[in-house]
Design an enzyme around this catalytic site. Structure first.
Site, PDB file in Angstrom:
ATOM      1  N   GLU A  60      85.058  20.883  25.050  1.00 14.86           N
ATOM      2  CA  GLU A  60      84.763  22.002  24.139  1.00 14.86           C
ATOM      3  C   GLU A  60      84.672  23.313  24.937  1.00 14.86           C
ATOM      4  OE1 GLU A  60      81.412  24.449  23.147  1.00 14.86           O
ATOM      5  OE2 GLU A  60      80.669  22.455  22.569  1.00 14.86           O
ATOM      6  N   GLU A 137      73.764  24.324  32.203  1.00 14.99           N
ATOM      7  CA  GLU A 137      73.388  24.183  30.795  1.00 14.99           C
ATOM      8  C   GLU A 137      72.453  22.991  30.624  1.00 14.99           C
ATOM      9  OE1 GLU A 137      75.296  23.698  26.288  1.00 14.99           O
ATOM     10  OE2 GLU A 137      76.661  23.685  28.015  1.00 14.99           O
TER      11      GLU A 137
END
Lengths: 448, 471
Positions: A60, A137
């Site tokens: 993604e 992240e």
């Protein structure tokens, strides 16, 4: 009679299929000259090859790198130049990419989205840099936050065999090994028009969207031999599990309880609707039974509540939590949660509770339909996990049909110890974690 | 006194005034049949999308801006009382925040549970939020319940009970929240930054208070705050949705007519503009350090605000298009997120950014950020960067008006910031008028990379040395 029964917003969406199999949903709303485009791929983290966790989410990220016609790193910058916002997200079951733009930019963002469905280009450098971004992240979302760490451990304990037990972002040691080949293997296998749903909501008409979609997405060849999504199934559970995490960074002791339950996709007709109302009556905000019992009556917790996670392709979940006040113990909180659950299983809910919860849910449906981006999300998600437009639009009627008996049955059928995990987070000087299995039936004693 | 209505028409011209060259090599976008929007759009007027903003004055003299829309059976109302957390009594930090959590805990004859159940039955959505300068309120209702909802919301604001039991319960929740925040690197960094930047000024105090100050707050303090701040002369209101001007006039009198006419606010002095160099490291056992950095900003009514706003978009406000994101994330993989923001508070403005990077490399992230700020201050920007920013900011403005509640929110902030009822119409032209010289001048005025105030929470491995930083 519910105190509030909003008039049914009625039919809003139009649906058609392109020749290459792309599902298209159009939701006209002409209040502002803007549109939301979302492309939903019917693939998520739970479709990853074993040992390659995190690749769905990694891909993604990589989808923003570039194509044959879009130079590296320019995708979002081009959208921004068009006055648009864009982003994407990955879940266990779906991966969605979206843009919000002025209506007259729709054609060009459709073209860009169709382009990267087929023509992704990646350099080794792209992949290596982005891997570090994702490790950061993961640190931000999980490793820096003990309650996220516990959540991860609880899911792993709850699903013994099904990939829902593996975090969407991936295990750190597996993220560290993800590479360009993994990304392309996943891309080639799942990114195709016949494995996607396009949703366009806003200042458009179905015919103009059809014309634009045929011109752009319609040119992308179908994959043709997409295998049905078959994930390893969950075996019968013979024990409930308790996961304990002691962490110096935990603020207050918290207790969580998760149950595997049907979702809108897996439930029998009306089952998910009953669970939705059950969760609301038991656990929504300060009117929920859990809050009233633990926080107001027993003063056994500072805060408490819960939720129903309804959108999974293979299962849903119903969850409850309690956060300790100054002197509350996890044993006390867990016992109090168990007492609320036992009571609902034994005695069901009242008509008044059901009517109140129903009024609130039906109103939320109206509030949601006021935002085009929320509408796009609502329809897209449902369609990407195998439901249809009618399932979305007929939902208020099905909610209206739920009875107190249905709600009690949902509790009796699905709030089962063996299908649960309990998570306990405790502040402590040293970091330790442990998992205990308890044979079923787990004894519960209400100490109050 | 009848309802009076004045109307202002806002036209959404979605024109990108001058098309910038695409940032692409000419051959990069293969010509397809579809037109790309890089062509000038000035001739393509938006298709008759007008949003009519009416200024409604209730029979009781309360003003609101209204956008009438009967598409969906709901009404969104946003309102604000000037005051906010800056009005917290000394030693009672978190007072305004505490009030926001108490507004659904019982009013009039209804105790907390009765109030919450009635609110749920009516599907009323009433929320309060304390920012530095204003107490924000948000009310949403279905059309069919509006009269009962307005009555219930009136009760909440004019006759809040603040029962001892409810106050104790909410206090325990706030304390639990603070305990969580104590272990959240981002929150710790932000509170420390405010303290370092604003010192003794009210802006230097935490909006949510501290365990000590929250423990000290009594139900009398809550009543005192509401009496001082919830008043008609410090009120702005916007409404969007399924309601006529006459109905809104009546609703305004119901909702706010019972409030005191005049607020009783403490004077808040203007803050000393925050400038470093200053750096504070707060040790926390986490794998990733969180850093907040910044210095004084530019006030909302300063002529340089719009150029500064564009400048911030280019530096760190523009998501994936920003220079900080480019340098820190895209090129080096040092962070998932790096952002900057301008906060033009009423008594002092700041430019603030943040970044989160593993302990081993947080120093490197901060160095890259400082170099970028220096580079922009020294060399300004390119015409192309300015064009890209203008294209985004003007084109994306309409996206803020996609739902009733988002429109109401926009209209509320335009009133809070006193920009005028025609601001929606003028705003894109203000952006377009900014030149590269403006940006260069404002960059020189705003960016003081050698005077950064920085707070780092985590275990930074190499504490980067800033010249002149206090030891």
């Amino acid at each position: 009679m519910p105190a509030a029964s909003p008039q049914k917003p009625g039919k809003k969406a139009f649906e058609f299929k392109l020749e290459n199999g792309l599902d298209v949903v159009v939701i006209p709303d002409h209040r502002a000259p803007v549109v939301t485009q979302m492309i939903w791929y019917k693939v998520g983290a739970a479709d990853e090859p074993y040992g390659v966790s995190g690749i769905a989410h990694f891909l993604e990220h990589l989808m923003f790198k570039g194509t044959e016609t879009i130079p590296a790193g320019q995708f979002s910058k081009i959208i921004a130049r068009k006055g648009g916002d864009d982003n994407a997200f990955t879940s266990q079951d779906v991966t969605a990419y979206f843009q919000r733009v002025a209506k007259d930019r729709l054609a060009s963002v459709m073209e860009m989205e169709a382009d990267r469905m087929k023509n992704l280009r990646l350099t080794e450098n792209d992949v290596n840099t982005e891997r570090n971004v994702i490790l950061e992240e993961r640190r931000s979302r999980v490793d820096n936050d003990p309650s996220s760490l516990l959540q991860e451990q609880m899911m792993a304990a709850l699903y013994r065999n099904h990939p829902y037990g593996i975090p969407v972002i991936g295990w750190e040691h597996e993220i560290a090994k993800l590479n360009r080949e993994d990304a392309f293997a996943f891309y080639d296998r799942f990114y195709a028009p016949d494995n996607a749903v396009l949703v366009v909501a806003g200042d458009v008409e179905p015919d103009e969207v059809r014309a634009l979609a045929e011109e752009t997405f319609g040119k992308v060849p179908a994959h043709g031999d997409l295998t049905k999504r078959e994930r390893p199934a969950e075996p019968k559970h013979d024990a409930s599990v308790t996961v304990t995490l002691e962490d110096p960074r935990a603020g207050r002791t918290t207790v969580q309880r998760l149950y595997i339950a049907p979702s809108y996709t897996t439930g029998k007709p009306g089952e998910a609707e009953a669970l939705e109302l059950l969760a609301r009556i038991m656990a929504h905000g300060s009117t929920g039974r859990i809050y009233k019992s633990l926080v107001v009556d027993k003063e056994a917790a500072a805060s408490a509540g819960g939720w129903y996670s309804e959108s999974g392709l293979d299962s849903g979940r119903i969850g409850f939590y309690a956060i300790a006040g100054d002197n509350d113990t996890p044993e006390e909180m867990e016992a109090a949660i168990d007492a609320v659950i036992e009571d609902v299983r034994a005695n069901g809910v009242t008509q008044e509770e059901l009517d109140r919860a129903r009024a609130a849910l039906l109103a939320e449906y109206v509030y949601n339909s006021d935002s085009i981006s929320r509408m796009a999300r609502q329809y897209g998600w449902r369609l990407a996990v195998g439901l249809d437009v009618e399932d979305v639009e007929d939902w208020p009627n099905r909610i209206k049909a739920v009875t107190t008996d249905d709600v009690r049955k949902a509790a009796v059928d699905h709030l089962l110890d063996e299908n649960s995990v309990t998570g306990i987070l405790k502040p402590a000087p040293e970091h330790t974690s442990k998992v205990q299995e308890k044979p079923v039936p787990a004894a519960t004693k209400d100490k109050s | 006194m009848p309802v009076t209505v004045r109307t202002s028409l806002a036209v959404f011209g979605l024109c990108l005034a001058v098309a910038a060259q695409m940032f692409l090599a000419p051959s990069a976008m293969a010509q397809k049949a579809l037109p790309d929007s890089a062509a000038p759009l000035a001739k393509e007027t938006a298709q008759g999308h007008t949003m009519s903003i009416q200024e409604v004055t209730s029979p009781g003299g309360i003003k609101a801006w209204l956008v009438e829309s009967h598409v969906n059976p709901l009404i969104s109302i946003r309102f604000a009382f000037f005051g906010g957390a800056a009005q917290d009594a000394p030693g009672k930090e978190g007072q305004a925040y505490f009030v926001t959590s108490m507004m659904d805990e019982g009013a009039g004859e209804l105790d907390a549970t009765a109030f919450q159940e009635r609110s749920e039955s009516l599907a009323m959505q009433l929320d309060f939020d304390a920012s530095r300068d204003v107490m924000l309120g948000s009310l949403q209702t279905l059309t069919e319940n509006k009269d009962e909802v307005f009555e219930l919301a009136r009760l909440a604001m004019t006759e809040p009970r603040f029962d001892e039991s409810a106050t104790a319960r909410v206090k325990a929740q706030i304390l639990a929240g603070l305990k969580y925040d104590e272990n959240d690197p981002a929150t710790v960094a932000s509170i420390a930054w405010d303290r370092l930047a604003f010192r003794d000024h009210p802006y230097g105090r935490p909006v949510k208070g501290s365990p000590e100050s929250i423990s000290a707050i009594t139900d009398d303090d809550l009543h005192d705050y509401v009496h001082r701040v919830f008043a008609r002369d410090k009120l702005v209101v916007s409404a969007v949705g399924d309601i006529t001007p006459e109905e809104l006039g009546k609703a305004l009198d119901t909702l706010f007519g019972g409030l005191p006419e005049k607020a009783d606010l403490r004077d808040v002095a203007d803050a000393e503009p925050p400038l470093g160099p200053a750096r504070e490291v707060i040790k926390m056992n986490v794998p990733q350090s969180f850093a907040q950095f910044g210095f004084r900003g530019i006030a909302r009514h300063d002529d340089d605000f719009i150029p500064a706003y564009i400048l911030n978009y280019i530096i760190g406000g523009g998501g994936f298009s920003s220079r900080l994101m480019e340098e820190v994330r895209e090129k080096r993989g040092l962070a998932y997120s790096v952002t900057s923001n301008l906060f033009p508070y009423q008594h002092g403005s700041v430019f603030v950014g943040n970044v989160a990077t593993k302990n081993e490399a947080v120093g490197q992230s901060l160095k890259v950020i400082q170099d970028e700020l220096e580079d922009v201050a020294e060399n300004g920007l390119t015409e192309d960067q300015l064009d890209a920013a203008k294209s985004y900011l003007t084109g994306a403005y309409a996206l803020r008006f996609e739902s009733s509640s988002s429109i109401a929110n926009q209209l509320l902030w335009i009133q809070i910031e006193d920009l005028g009822i025609d601001y929606v119409t003028k705003r894109n032209a203000l952006i377009e008028a900014v030149t590269l010289d403006d940006i260069k001048r404002v960059a020189g005025r705003l960016l003081a990379a050698d005077q950064l105030i920085t707070t780092i929470v985590g275990q930074p491995v190499e504490e980067p040395v800033t010249e002149g930083a206090p030891g």
